[in-house]
Design a protein around this motif. Sequence first.
Motif, PDB file in Angstrom:
ATOM      1  N   SER A 131      47.201  29.695  55.842  1.00 27.58           N
ATOM      2  CA  SER A 131      45.841  29.887  56.323  1.00 27.58           C
ATOM      3  C   SER A 131      44.953  30.296  55.151  1.00 27.58           C
ATOM      4  CB  SER A 131      45.820  30.986  57.388  1.00 27.58           C
ATOM      5  OG  SER A 131      44.508  31.254  57.819  1.00 27.58           O
ATOM      6  N   ALA A 132      43.734  29.771  55.114  1.00 22.44           N
ATOM      7  CA  ALA A 132      42.804  30.139  54.041  1.00 22.44           C
ATOM      8  C   ALA A 132      41.379  29.845  54.475  1.00 22.44           C
ATOM      9  CB  ALA A 132      43.128  29.391  52.761  1.00 22.44           C
ATOM     10  N   GLY A 133      40.443  30.510  53.836  1.00 17.27           N
ATOM     11  CA  GLY A 133      39.035  30.291  54.145  1.00 17.27           C
ATOM     12  C   GLY A 133      38.160  31.245  53.357  1.00 17.27           C
ATOM     13  N   LEU A 134      36.868  31.216  53.643  1.00 15.57           N
ATOM     14  CA  LEU A 134      35.911  32.086  52.984  1.00 15.57           C
ATOM     15  C   LEU A 134      35.696  33.325  53.839  1.00 15.57           C
ATOM     16  CD1 LEU A 134      34.512  31.503  50.316  1.00 15.57           C
ATOM     17  CD2 LEU A 134      32.444  31.118  51.595  1.00 15.57           C
ATOM     18  N   SER A 163      32.885  38.965  54.885  1.00 18.68           N
ATOM     19  CA  SER A 163      32.836  40.390  54.557  1.00 18.68           C
ATOM     20  C   SER A 163      33.048  40.638  53.069  1.00 18.68           C
ATOM     21  CB  SER A 163      33.904  41.155  55.332  1.00 18.68           C
ATOM     22  OG  SER A 163      33.720  40.992  56.722  1.00 18.68           O
ATOM     23  N   LEU A 164      33.926  39.838  52.447  1.00 15.17           N
ATOM     24  CA  LEU A 164      34.238  40.017  51.033  1.00 15.17           C
ATOM     25  C   LEU A 164      33.452  39.076  50.139  1.00 15.17           C
ATOM     26  CD1 LEU A 164      38.116  40.332  51.343  1.00 15.17           C
ATOM     27  CD2 LEU A 164      36.467  42.171  51.008  1.00 15.17           C
ATOM     28  N   ASN A 165      32.838  38.057  50.735  1.00 16.07           N
ATOM     29  CA  ASN A 165      32.072  37.050  50.013  1.00 16.07           C
ATOM     30  C   ASN A 165      32.931  36.342  48.950  1.00 16.07           C
ATOM     31  OD1 ASN A 165      29.761  35.549  49.646  1.00 16.07           O
ATOM     32  ND2 ASN A 165      28.968  36.879  48.052  1.00 16.07           N
ATOM     33  N   GLN A 166      34.167  36.037  49.336  1.00 15.94           N
ATOM     34  CA  GLN A 166      35.074  35.301  48.455  1.00 15.94           C
ATOM     35  C   GLN A 166      36.168  34.654  49.299  1.00 15.94           C
ATOM     36  OE1 GLN A 166      36.714  38.028  45.623  1.00 15.94           O
ATOM     37  NE2 GLN A 166      37.933  39.116  47.088  1.00 15.94           N
ATOM     38  N   GLY A 167      36.911  33.758  48.684  1.00 18.83           N
ATOM     39  CA  GLY A 167      37.988  33.083  49.387  1.00 18.83           C
ATOM     40  C   GLY A 167      39.190  33.993  49.578  1.00 18.83           C
ATOM     41  N   ILE A 168      39.838  33.868  50.732  1.00 18.18           N
ATOM     42  CA  ILE A 168      41.067  34.600  51.024  1.00 18.18           C
ATOM     43  C   ILE A 168      42.066  33.627  51.629  1.00 18.18           C
ATOM     44  CG2 ILE A 168      39.936  36.833  51.347  1.00 18.18           C
ATOM     45  CD1 ILE A 168      40.231  36.401  54.383  1.00 18.18           C
ATOM     46  N   GLY A 169      43.320  33.971  51.588  1.00 16.47           N
ATOM     47  CA  GLY A 169      44.327  33.118  52.193  1.00 16.47           C
ATOM     48  C   GLY A 169      45.621  33.873  52.404  1.00 16.47           C
TER      49      GLY A 169
END
Length: 63
Positions: A10-13, A16-22
């Motif tokens: 799973s991944a996306g923008l 809350s953090l204003n960056q990509g997470i996964g």
Amino acid sequence: MKQVVGETCSAGLSPSLNQGIGMAYLPVAITKPGIPIEIEIRGRRFAAETVKKPFYRKPQATS
């Protein structure tokens, strides 16, 4: 040549953090927070790092 060690599930923008997470399935040996890794997105490679969940905690209100 780099070695493939895991697979993203799973991944996306993160708004809350204003960056990509996964999240990814990784070997236990590289799951400690702070381990530098490299991820591939649409054929391009990017530096990343393992972190402990949750990615974001809402700041506690002060009285």
